[in-house]
Design an enzyme around this catalytic site. Structure first.
Site, PDB file in Angstrom:
ATOM      1  N   SER A 178      -2.987   4.139  11.668  1.00 33.98           N
ATOM      2  CA  SER A 178      -3.171   4.243  10.222  1.00 33.98           C
ATOM      3  C   SER A 178      -2.917   5.681   9.814  1.00 33.98           C
ATOM      4  O   SER A 178      -3.281   6.611  10.551  1.00 33.98           O
ATOM      5  CB  SER A 178      -4.616   3.854   9.867  1.00 33.98           C
ATOM      6  N   ASP A 189      -3.604  -4.695   7.313  1.00 34.26           N
ATOM      7  CA  ASP A 189      -4.095  -4.931   5.952  1.00 34.26           C
ATOM      8  C   ASP A 189      -4.008  -6.433   5.681  1.00 34.26           C
ATOM      9  O   ASP A 189      -3.207  -6.896   4.853  1.00 34.26           O
ATOM     10  CB  ASP A 189      -3.243  -4.141   4.955  1.00 34.26           C
ATOM     11  N   GLY A 242       3.348   2.066  13.313  1.00 33.72           N
ATOM     12  CA  GLY A 242       3.128   0.779  12.639  1.00 33.72           C
ATOM     13  C   GLY A 242       4.243   0.523  11.633  1.00 33.72           C
ATOM     14  O   GLY A 242       4.853  -0.558  11.600  1.00 33.72           O
ATOM     15  N   HIS A 243       4.540   1.539  10.807  1.00 33.03           N
ATOM     16  CA  HIS A 243       5.637   1.406   9.844  1.00 33.03           C
ATOM     17  C   HIS A 243       6.967   1.224  10.576  1.00 33.03           C
ATOM     18  O   HIS A 243       7.816   0.435  10.156  1.00 33.03           O
ATOM     19  CB  HIS A 243       5.738   2.646   8.958  1.00 33.03           C
ATOM     20  N   ARG A 293      -4.516   7.156   7.713  1.00 33.70           N
ATOM     21  CA  ARG A 293      -5.849   7.753   7.497  1.00 33.70           C
ATOM     22  C   ARG A 293      -6.496   8.229   8.797  1.00 33.70           C
ATOM     23  O   ARG A 293      -7.507   8.938   8.729  1.00 33.70           O
ATOM     24  CB  ARG A 293      -6.758   6.756   6.788  1.00 33.70           C
ATOM     25  N   TYR A 341       3.863   8.941   4.965  1.00 30.34           N
ATOM     26  CA  TYR A 341       3.222   9.414   6.199  1.00 30.34           C
ATOM     27  C   TYR A 341       3.403   8.353   7.292  1.00 30.34           C
ATOM     28  O   TYR A 341       2.454   7.850   7.881  1.00 30.34           O
ATOM     29  CB  TYR A 341       1.739   9.752   5.975  1.00 30.34           C
TER      30      TYR A 341
HETATM   31  O1  PAF Z   1      -0.069  -1.034   2.456  1.00 25.70           O
HETATM   32  C1  PAF Z   1       0.368  -0.079   1.775  1.00 25.70           C
HETATM   33  O2  PAF Z   1       0.801   0.953   2.284  1.00 25.70           O
HETATM   34  C2  PAF Z   1       0.345  -0.187   0.262  1.00 25.70           C
HETATM   35  O3  PAF Z   1      -0.777  -0.884  -0.189  1.00 25.70           O
HETATM   36  C3  PAF Z   1       1.641  -0.793  -0.323  1.00 25.70           C
HETATM   37  C4  PAF Z   1       1.838  -2.209   0.129  1.00 25.70           C
HETATM   38  C5  PAF Z   1       2.838   0.061   0.099  1.00 25.70           C
HETATM   39  C6  PAF Z   1       1.582  -0.785  -1.850  1.00 25.70           C
HETATM   40  O4  PAF Z   1       1.438   0.501  -2.360  1.00 25.70           O
END
Ligand code: PAF
Length: 281
Positions: free
Chosen positions: A184, A149, A36-37, A186, A32
């Site tokens: 996020s 995180d 950010g990703h 979420r 998803y």
């Molecule tokens: O931050 C996340 O999305 C998860 O904790 C990770 C690092 C991909 C591990 O499942």
């Protein structure tokens, strides 16, 4: 861009790259994907010959009462974004592929015994275990994580040091919506009313960043930040903590690099945010 669904395929592709002397950047995700990703993939693209994005909703980092079943998924969109950002490989295994007769877990002590580790007791064991597997499968030179995180990032750096993994961990800045809410996956859980309330976290972070400069004690800083959070009726604060940036243990006097972190429930959704701070000398 290639897609690998099995450990064997992912190993075959990445080992061939290694043999050619190519460097590999890994962006581990649970799918998803959002901006950010995208910022992590961009960073990986800038600094490596090959970029791998893992899209794996890791069941062992969710307790039975958590949101594994409702966690949002959109693999087609994930692939499109990964490709647009320049990824060479998406690794998307089934849980049964990753955890065949699985018996081995990676546990960490101190750093997991505060904040999110208290609220989510098996969470970091699941994170450390899946990352150990991903590092072994892909053998990346670099791996990229978001600073949202922050406890996870500190734990991953410590694990890599303790277990002598040959991978450099890079933390990337939090990406925020225009109103300050940290991006996020979420955030999609929030109703319109909750979404309007959620920027209270970043307002509290901004207040913390403003007052910490005055050199106050942790308790006073937390009280100032709580005032902002308490002004929002839909926000129910789980914790606001000032912890040592390396050990994740609470500090009373802010005389070293610290992480100021919070978890706040907005309706049923648990959101986190944080900032890091270093005293000038
Ligand atoms: O931050 C996340 O999305 C998860 O904790 C990770 C690092 C991909 C591990 O499942």
């Amino acid at each position: 861009m290639q897609i690998a669904y099995t450990v064997e395929d992912a190993k075959r592709i990445t080992r061939a790259w290694k043999k050619e002397g190519q460097t590999i950047g890994l962006v581990p995700t649970m799918g998803y994907l959002h901006e950010g990703h995208a910022s992590l993939i961009k960073k990986a693209r800038e600094n490596n010959d090959k970029v791998v994005v893992s899209v794996f909703l890791n069941p062992i980092q969710f307790a039975p009462n958590e949101d594994l079943d409702s966690y949002p998924r959109d693999f087609d969109h994930d692939c499109a974004l990964a490709e647009e950002m320049g990824a060479d490989l998406v690794f998307h295994p089934e849980p049964s592929e990753m955890y065949k007769n699985h018996e081995t877990y990676v546990n960490m002590g101190l750093l997991t015994e505060s904040m999110d580790g208290l609220a989510r007791p098996i969470h970091f064991r699941g994170v450390c275990t899946v990352l150990t597997k991903l590092f072994n499968i892909m053998q990346p030179d670099n791996a990229y994580f978001g600073q949202k995180d922050a406890q996870q990032l500190a734990i991953v750096k410590k694990m890599v040091f303790d277990l002598n993994f040959d991978v450099k961990i890079t933390g990337c800045p939090i990406v925020r919506e225009d109103d300050g809410l940290a991006k996020s996956s979420r955030n999609t859980y929030l109703s319109p009313e909750e979404r309007a309330a959620a920027p209270v976290l970043s307002r509290s972070i901004a207040e913390g960043q403003r007052v910490i400069k005055a050199g106050m004690a942790s308790a006073d800083l937390v009280a100032q930040m709580m005032k902002v959070l308490d002004s929002e009726p839909l926000a129910d604060t789980e914790y606001v903590k000032v912890v040592d940036a390396l050990t994740m243990q609470p500090v009373e006097t802010i005389d070293r690099p610290v992480l100021v972190a919070m978890a706040v429930h907005v309706g049923p959704t648990r959101l986190i945010d944080n900032f890091s701070w270093e005293p000038e000398d």
